[in-house]
Design an enzyme around this catalytic site. Structure first.
Site, short mmCIF file in Angstrom:
data_model
loop_
_atom_site.label_atom_id
_atom_site.label_comp_id
_atom_site.label_asym_id
_atom_site.label_seq_id
_atom_site.Cartn_x
_atom_site.Cartn_y
_atom_site.Cartn_z
N GLN A 3 -4.25 -5.03 7.25
CA GLN A 3 -5.26 -5.99 6.77
C GLN A 3 -5.14 -7.33 7.49
O GLN A 3 -5.92 -8.25 7.20
CB GLN A 3 -5.13 -6.20 5.26
CG GLN A 3 -5.34 -4.95 4.42
CD GLN A 3 -6.79 -4.44 4.42
OE1 GLN A 3 -7.71 -5.13 4.88
NE2 GLN A 3 -7.00 -3.25 3.92
N HIS B 100 0.87 -1.18 0.00
CA HIS B 100 0.00 0.00 0.00
C HIS B 100 0.91 1.24 0.00
O HIS B 100 2.02 1.19 0.52
CB HIS B 100 -0.85 -0.06 1.28
CG HIS B 100 -1.91 0.98 1.41
ND1 HIS B 100 -1.65 2.28 1.78
CD2 HIS B 100 -3.25 0.92 1.25
CE1 HIS B 100 -2.78 2.96 1.85
NE2 HIS B 100 -3.77 2.16 1.51
N ASP C 104 3.34 -4.20 7.98
CA ASP C 104 2.10 -3.45 7.79
C ASP C 104 0.96 -4.45 7.95
O ASP C 104 0.65 -5.20 7.04
CB ASP C 104 2.09 -2.81 6.40
CG ASP C 104 0.76 -2.16 6.08
OD1 ASP C 104 -0.16 -2.22 6.93
OD2 ASP C 104 0.62 -1.60 4.98
N CYS D 205 -4.81 2.56 -3.68
CA CYS D 205 -3.59 3.07 -3.03
C CYS D 205 -2.44 2.09 -3.19
O CYS D 205 -1.64 1.89 -2.26
CB CYS D 205 -3.82 3.36 -1.54
SG CYS D 205 -4.93 4.73 -1.27
N LYS E 187 -10.41 -0.29 10.45
CA LYS E 187 -10.54 -1.50 9.63
C LYS E 187 -10.91 -2.70 10.49
O LYS E 187 -10.97 -3.83 10.02
CB LYS E 187 -9.24 -1.77 8.87
CG LYS E 187 -8.93 -0.71 7.82
CD LYS E 187 -7.68 -1.05 7.05
CE LYS E 187 -7.14 0.12 6.24
NZ LYS E 187 -7.97 0.49 5.10
N1 PLP Z 1 -1.75 -0.67 4.65
C1 PLP Z 1 -2.69 -1.39 4.06
C2 PLP Z 1 -2.38 -2.78 3.59
C3 PLP Z 1 -3.97 -0.86 3.88
O1 PLP Z 1 -4.93 -1.58 3.29
C4 PLP Z 1 -4.22 0.46 4.35
C5 PLP Z 1 -5.54 1.08 4.11
O2 PLP Z 1 -6.24 0.74 3.17
C6 PLP Z 1 -3.19 1.16 4.97
C7 PLP Z 1 -1.97 0.56 5.11
C8 PLP Z 1 -3.39 2.56 5.48
O3 PLP Z 1 -4.30 2.57 6.52
P1 PLP Z 1 -4.88 3.97 7.06
O4 PLP Z 1 -5.42 4.69 5.87
O5 PLP Z 1 -5.93 3.55 8.02
O6 PLP Z 1 -3.75 4.68 7.71
#
Ligand code: PLP
Length: 410
Positions: free
Chosen positions: A202, A122, A199, A365, A225
């Site tokens: 998910q 992401h 990260d 993203c 999430k």
């Molecule tokens: N990492 C992953 C794999 C994501 O799916 C997301 C959000 O879609 C993020 C990071 C970023 O999360 P946030 O927008 O809640 O900071």
């Protein structure tokens, strides 16, 4: 299939209609819906305990502090952290990753050092490292995916040498549902003394997560999430890593003492929580953790495997539909991206929305991944514990409708 359909009564929004149809919400990888238990916890906090936290001499402040720190303890237990002090509350996964890149990276990395990423990251786990590269001259190197959309580790031995200082990987792709090979990468990173950043935006919402067992250095996730409000997330770090990390934001709350020219920091984790924290949001996250714990994360994962398997089976019935993600539902998460003939993903999402079905369309993203997959955009259905096979059936009906709108045979 693990039947969790009784939980739907806890989610008021699932009872509304969209465009005259009962809502089918298939966008939980973007953000999840909230159960009454979380809504009530936030509401009760504001109605009965609202005050600023820490240092307050009055009763309400003490109660608000207990609620905020109680939420930290719940989150710590949820991911089996060694102590609540290993949990830093952040705005979300993005902010947490920025803390790591700047707070740790700026002080420990220099020109020529390497950070290993994967092409499925992401933007939140790409752009902070790119910014760090501008400041320090570090190099970014990428692992790619194999034919079944799993992270390809065949070139890892050649990639890993003493220049590699950080391996930063998504535990689950929000596009393909690919599970990042965290364990093998931790092992490989250790062999060259590199740190591992996970990260888990998910992963934590969908699967039991044990940070001590995973043995990475840092792991981040977002509350929204996993049934909690927006504006709250967590950065878990090993104590020694958090100790050697510098704050990236200064202000109230994060100091032990402030002079005219110098300051001393508060102990971890307050050192990283400058300003008035998101107290009610943290309370909401604590309530979300209680809710998920009561169901059991093994159950949540089993439901997700089952509904993902059912989805892959049903999507295979739709002609000209291509799924981008691992084929084995037990080796992947419940984010299912697809294209349908040459129909633009936004058109698919619009036609589905006309039938009350909410899916995501675009680059999610993850532009480097889109380029790697050679698609401008995909449509994505993503699941959580409140989704049922009826939702999937409605999705498939909608996709046949999209085919017919665009003149394809049924
Ligand atoms: N990492 C992953 C794999 C994501 O799916 C997301 C959000 O879609 C993020 C990071 C970023 O999360 P946030 O927008 O809640 O900071």
């Amino acid at each position: 299939m693990t039947d969790l359909s009784h939980l739907r009564d806890d989610f008021p929004i699932l009872h509304r209609e969209v465009n005259g149809w009962p809502l089918v919400y298939l966008d939980s990888a973007a953000t999840t819906q909230k159960p009454v238990q979380v809504l009530d916890a936030v509401d009760a906090f504001y109605r009965t305990k609202n005050a600023n936290v820490h240092r307050g001499a009055h009763t309400l402040s003490a109660e608000a502090t207990a609620a905020y720190e109680g939420a930290r303890a719940k989150v710590a237990a949820f991911v089996n952290a060694g102590s609540p002090n290993e949990i830093v509350f952040s705005r979300g996964a993005t902010t947490a990753l920025n803390h790591i890149a700047y707070g740790w990276g700026l002080n420990h990395l220099s020109a020529g050092d390497r950070v290993v990423l994967t092409v499925m990251e992401h933007h939140a786990n790409v752009v902070p490292w790119q910014l760090l590269a501008r400041y320090t001259g570090i190099e970014l190197v990428y692992l790619t995916l194999d034919d079944d959309y799993e992270v390809d580790l065949t070139g890892l031995d050649d990639l890993l040498d003493e220049r590699v200082k950080v391996v930063a990987i998504s535990a689950m792709s929000n596009v393909t549902g690919t599970l990042g090979p965290v364990r093998p990468l931790v092992e490989a990173a250790r062999s060259v003394g590199a740190l591992v950043v996970v990260d888990a935006a998910q992963l934590v919402p969908h699967s039991p997560t044990d940070v001590q067992d995973l043995d990475a250095d840092f792991l981040v996730f977002s509350g929204h999430k996993m049934l909690a409000p927006t504006g709250i997330g967590a950065l878990w770090g090993k104590s020694e890593r958090l100790e050697e990390m510098e704050p990236t934001e200064g202000g109230g709350e994060m100091i032990a003492d402030v002079g005219l020219y110098e300051s001393r920091w508060a102990p971890v984790p307050q050192k990283f929580e400058a300003g008035t924290p998101p107290v009610a949001q943290a309370v909401g996250l604590g309530a979300a953790v209680d809710y998920l714990t009561a169901i059991g994360m093994e159950t949540v994962r089993a439901h997700e495997h089952a509904i993902t398997g059912y989805t892959l089976k049903r999507l295979a019935e739709v002609p000209d539909l291509k799924v981008y993600g691992p084929s084995d539902p037990t080796r992947r998460g419940g984010a299912v991206s697809f294209t349908l003939a040459d129909i633009h993903a936004h058109d698919i999402a619009t036609i589905l929305d006309q039938r009350g079905i909410e899916v995501r369309a675009g680059h999610h993203c993850a532009k480097p991944l889109m380029r790697y997959l050679a698609v401008p955009a995909t449509a994505r259905a993503s699941f959580y514990l409140y989704n049922t096979t009826d939702d999937v059936d409605r999705l498939v009906d909608g996709l046949f409708e999209a085919r017919s709108v665009f003149g394809f045979d049924a």
